[in-house]
Scaffold this motif. Structure first.
Motif, mmCIF file in Angstrom:
data_model
loop_
_atom_site.group_PDB
_atom_site.id
_atom_site.type_symbol
_atom_site.label_atom_id
_atom_site.label_comp_id
_atom_site.label_asym_id
_atom_site.label_seq_id
_atom_site.Cartn_x
_atom_site.Cartn_y
_atom_site.Cartn_z
ATOM 1 N N GLU A 49 0.827 -1.204 0.000
ATOM 2 C CA GLU A 49 0.000 0.000 0.000
ATOM 3 C C GLU A 49 0.864 1.258 0.000
ATOM 4 N N ALA A 50 2.006 1.200 -0.672
ATOM 5 C CA ALA A 50 2.913 2.347 -0.711
ATOM 6 C C ALA A 50 2.253 3.574 -1.345
ATOM 7 N N ASP A 51 1.306 3.361 -2.249
ATOM 8 C CA ASP A 51 0.641 4.485 -2.918
ATOM 9 C C ASP A 51 -0.357 5.193 -2.015
ATOM 10 N N ASN A 52 -0.768 4.541 -0.912
ATOM 11 C CA ASN A 52 -1.869 5.065 -0.117
ATOM 12 C C ASN A 52 -1.533 5.360 1.340
ATOM 13 N N VAL A 53 -0.566 4.641 1.919
ATOM 14 C CA VAL A 53 -0.425 4.651 3.366
ATOM 15 C C VAL A 53 -0.114 6.037 3.926
ATOM 16 N N THR B 264 -19.165 7.307 4.642
ATOM 17 C CA THR B 264 -18.983 7.393 3.195
ATOM 18 C C THR B 264 -17.887 6.410 2.815
ATOM 19 N N PHE B 265 -18.225 5.485 1.943
ATOM 20 C CA PHE B 265 -17.293 4.441 1.512
ATOM 21 C C PHE B 265 -16.998 4.646 0.029
ATOM 22 N N ALA B 266 -15.719 4.683 -0.313
ATOM 23 C CA ALA B 266 -15.326 4.935 -1.705
ATOM 24 C C ALA B 266 -14.405 3.840 -2.210
ATOM 25 N N GLU B 267 -14.555 3.462 -3.446
ATOM 26 C CA GLU B 267 -13.650 2.489 -4.070
ATOM 27 C C GLU B 267 -12.238 3.073 -4.110
ATOM 28 N N ARG B 268 -11.242 2.225 -3.899
ATOM 29 C CA ARG B 268 -9.853 2.698 -3.932
ATOM 30 C C ARG B 268 -9.535 3.328 -5.278
ATOM 31 N N GLU B 269 -8.680 4.351 -5.254
ATOM 32 C CA GLU B 269 -8.251 5.027 -6.477
ATOM 33 C C GLU B 269 -6.888 4.551 -6.941
ATOM 34 N N ARG B 270 -6.053 4.053 -6.008
ATOM 35 C CA ARG B 270 -4.696 3.623 -6.354
ATOM 36 C C ARG B 270 -4.437 2.240 -5.776
ATOM 37 N N ASP C 143 -9.084 0.423 6.840
ATOM 38 C CA ASP C 143 -8.360 -0.024 5.664
ATOM 39 C C ASP C 143 -7.329 1.015 5.232
ATOM 40 N N ALA C 144 -6.276 0.536 4.574
ATOM 41 C CA ALA C 144 -5.194 1.411 4.125
ATOM 42 C C ALA C 144 -5.419 1.974 2.736
ATOM 43 N N ASP C 145 -6.461 1.533 2.038
ATOM 44 C CA ASP C 145 -6.606 1.885 0.622
ATOM 45 C C ASP C 145 -7.382 3.170 0.374
ATOM 46 N N GLY C 146 -7.814 3.850 1.444
ATOM 47 C CA GLY C 146 -8.562 5.084 1.277
ATOM 48 C C GLY C 146 -10.058 4.906 1.157
ATOM 49 N N SER C 147 -10.541 3.664 1.188
ATOM 50 C CA SER C 147 -11.986 3.450 1.075
ATOM 51 C C SER C 147 -12.730 3.916 2.321
#
Length: 257
Positions: A23-27, A213-219, A102-106
């Motif tokens: 998850e380097a793109d998001n953490v 608010t739950f969003a699908e990961r972007e990265r 979660d680490a993905d931004g969702s």
């Protein structure tokens, strides 16, 4: 214990556990948003030896922020194992409540204050996608249908008054975790969240749901797979059948790590 003591009013010391694998793109962004949204809480990045350098990025954040910590794990062992390790770390370091995120931004860190506010009068708070006021953003209809149907099946099979048993944005008081017999947990992914919902319900702790608010990961790449879904369906069915048999439920176990 108030915010100045490193916690949330009416809750105490709070640790946000963020499991990571590649998850380097998001953490960095997620941790920074948590620190802005809830400056009094601490963060633990539980990294499963990510080959993309996620653990190294987390260490760099911890080096400049005393409220960020890193738990390095030997390899990819699954979401459930990472959270259990994080719960154990929280217990060993004297926290009063632990947050799953979660680490993905969702999961929007900006929703965290609302979950912590609800935890003042609850033992478990679930950030729910399927209660009034919640929003799900950028999910394809197949994912929406899968989540809706999966949660309905879990609710019916297990007799739980929980709308989003698979949701992974949660607050647990440490007293609730002690009552939930965590040494019996054996599942991962979707089924891990369902299993903890089931254990909380059976332990008789107070569970509330708060809209998020739950969003699908972007990265980055999703960890979801048909195998994870199949495991969840199999385990929910097994638990549902088992729960219909008369069993002796033991409370107060204190054997989890």
């Amino acid at each position: 214990m108030g915010e100045a003591a490193g916690g949330a009013p009416g809750v105490g010391r709070v640790l946000v556990v963020i499991p990571t694998y590649n998850e380097a793109d998001n953490v960095a962004d997620v941790v920074a948003r948590v620190r802005r949204a809830a400056p009094a809480v601490d963060v633990l990045v539980a990294d499963d030896n990510s080959p993309d350098g996620t653990g190294t990025l987390a260490e760099a954040m911890a080096a400049t922020d005393a409220q960020v910590h890193v738990l390095h794990r030997p390899g990819k062992q699954g979401l459930g194992a990472a959270y259990l390790a994080g719960f154990g770390w929280a217990r060993q370091h004297g926290y009063d409540a632990v947050v799953e995120m979660d680490a993905d931004g969702s999961h929007a860190p900006e929703d965290l204050p609302a979950l912590l506010a609800a935890a003042r009068d609850a033992d478990v708070v679930i950030g729910s996608r399927w209660v009034g006021g919640a929003r799900v953003v950028n999910w394809p209809w197949r994912r929406l249908l899968l989540s809706r149907c999966g949660n309905l099946y879990a609710r019916m099979a297990l007799g739980m008054p929980v709308s989003d048993a698979t949701g992974g944005f949660r607050v647990y008081r440490l007293s609730a975790l002690r009552a939930m017999r965590l040494e019996s947990v054996c599942s991962q992914g979707y089924s891990f969240q369902v299993e903890l919902s089931r254990l909380a319900h059976r332990a008789g702790v107070r569970i509330v749901e708060v809209p998020i608010t739950f969003a699908e990961r972007e990265r980055g790449a999703s960890k979801m797979s048909p195998l994870i879904v199949a495991e969840a369906l199999w385990r929910i069915t097994t638990w549902g059948l088992r729960d219909r048999r008369p069993v002796r439920w033991r409370r107060g176990h204190d054997r989890w790590p």
